[in-house]
Design a protein around this motif. Sequence first.
Motif, PDB file in Angstrom:
ATOM      1  N   ALA A   1      27.762 -30.505 -35.126  1.00 55.24           N
ATOM      2  CA  ALA A   1      29.105 -30.060 -34.796  1.00 55.24           C
ATOM      3  C   ALA A   1      29.352 -30.226 -33.300  1.00 55.24           C
ATOM      4  O   ALA A   1      28.414 -30.143 -32.504  1.00 55.24           O
ATOM      5  N   PRO A   2      30.585 -30.468 -32.894  1.00 60.91           N
ATOM      6  CA  PRO A   2      30.883 -30.578 -31.459  1.00 60.91           C
ATOM      7  C   PRO A   2      30.562 -29.267 -30.733  1.00 60.91           C
ATOM      8  O   PRO A   2      30.796 -28.181 -31.251  1.00 60.91           O
TER       9      PRO A   2
ATOM     10  N   ASP B   1      14.774 -23.806 -33.244  1.00 62.60           N
ATOM     11  CA  ASP B   1      15.490 -23.436 -34.467  1.00 62.60           C
ATOM     12  C   ASP B   1      16.895 -22.916 -34.144  1.00 62.60           C
ATOM     13  O   ASP B   1      17.871 -23.268 -34.809  1.00 62.60           O
ATOM     14  N   LEU B   2      16.992 -22.096 -33.098  1.00 63.95           N
ATOM     15  CA  LEU B   2      18.298 -21.566 -32.704  1.00 63.95           C
ATOM     16  C   LEU B   2      19.233 -22.681 -32.235  1.00 63.95           C
ATOM     17  O   LEU B   2      20.427 -22.672 -32.560  1.00 63.95           O
ATOM     18  N   ILE B   3      18.700 -23.639 -31.478  1.00 63.07           N
ATOM     19  CA  ILE B   3      19.513 -24.768 -31.022  1.00 63.07           C
ATOM     20  C   ILE B   3      20.030 -25.569 -32.216  1.00 63.07           C
ATOM     21  O   ILE B   3      21.211 -25.929 -32.291  1.00 63.07           O
ATOM     22  N   LEU B   4      19.157 -25.842 -33.172  1.00 61.16           N
ATOM     23  CA  LEU B   4      19.556 -26.635 -34.339  1.00 61.16           C
ATOM     24  C   LEU B   4      20.562 -25.886 -35.203  1.00 61.16           C
ATOM     25  O   LEU B   4      21.471 -26.496 -35.784  1.00 61.16           O
TER      26      LEU B   4
ATOM     27  N   GLY C   1      26.668 -26.085 -36.737  1.00 59.48           N
ATOM     28  CA  GLY C   1      28.023 -25.570 -36.877  1.00 59.48           C
ATOM     29  C   GLY C   1      28.065 -24.340 -37.750  1.00 59.48           C
ATOM     30  O   GLY C   1      27.048 -23.892 -38.298  1.00 59.48           O
ATOM     31  N   PRO C   2      29.260 -23.738 -37.920  1.00 60.15           N
ATOM     32  CA  PRO C   2      29.374 -22.525 -38.726  1.00 60.15           C
ATOM     33  C   PRO C   2      29.011 -22.782 -40.178  1.00 60.15           C
ATOM     34  O   PRO C   2      29.252 -23.865 -40.714  1.00 60.15           O
TER      35      PRO C   2
END
Length: 212
Positions: free
Chosen positions: A151-152, A197-200, A205-206
Motif C-alpha cells: 500500500a502507498p 513484521d510490523l513494517i510488513l 495496508g489496512p
Amino acid sequence: MAKADPASTDRRAEIIAHGTDAFVSHGYAGTSMADLARAIGIQKASLYHHFPSKEALFIACVTEGFEGAVQRLEAIRADPTLSDPDRIRAAMAEVYRINLTTPVGRMAPLIAEVAPKIPEVARTFHNGFIARHYAVVTGMITDAVARGSFAPVDPLGLQHLIFGPVITLALSREMTASFPDRDALYPVDRIRESHTDLILRLLAGPAKPHEP
C-alpha cells in the motif's frame, strides 16, 4: 594516467580496517597514530605517508568503509528472485547487520562525538552512508508499491520507522556493552523479527473487512 600501486592500495585498506577497529574500541581521543602503526606492524612514517593526520585517517574510515554495505543493499533491491516481502526481510536483516555488527555501523556514536570538531565527518557520513541507505530501502518499497505489492505510504515517515529503532538499538547495546545480561535486555534477533513484521504489516495496508 599512472595506475595505482596495488600494494599501496592494499596497505591503505589495511590501515583503514585497523583504524576503524581502533576508533570503535578506544574512541577518537584514545587512538594514537603511533599505537596504530605498531598494531599494523609498520613504521609511523609509513602510516603518515598514507594519512597525514589522525583526522585524515578518521575521515577515511568514515568515508571509505561503507561502500560494500551500500552495494549489498543495492544487490538485494535488484535481485529478481525475491518477492517484495522477502526483499524487505533481506534488507532489514542487512540493515541490522550493518548497524549492529560492523565497525562502520558502530561508529555512529563516535561520529556524533567527533562531528562538532570535524564537521566534514558528519556531512560525509550522512551523504555517503545514511542517505544512501535510506534511498535504497525506500526505493525497494517504492518499487513494490508501483507493482501493487504494498500500500502507498509516506516515504519520510517510513524511513524513520525503519532506521530509527535500529539506531536506538545500536546505541542501547553500545551503552550496555559491559552488562552481563545485555543480550537478554536487547535480543537482536527477536527485535529484528518483530520490527520487520510490523513494517510488513504496515506496508500491507489496512485489513479488508470480512464479507458476510
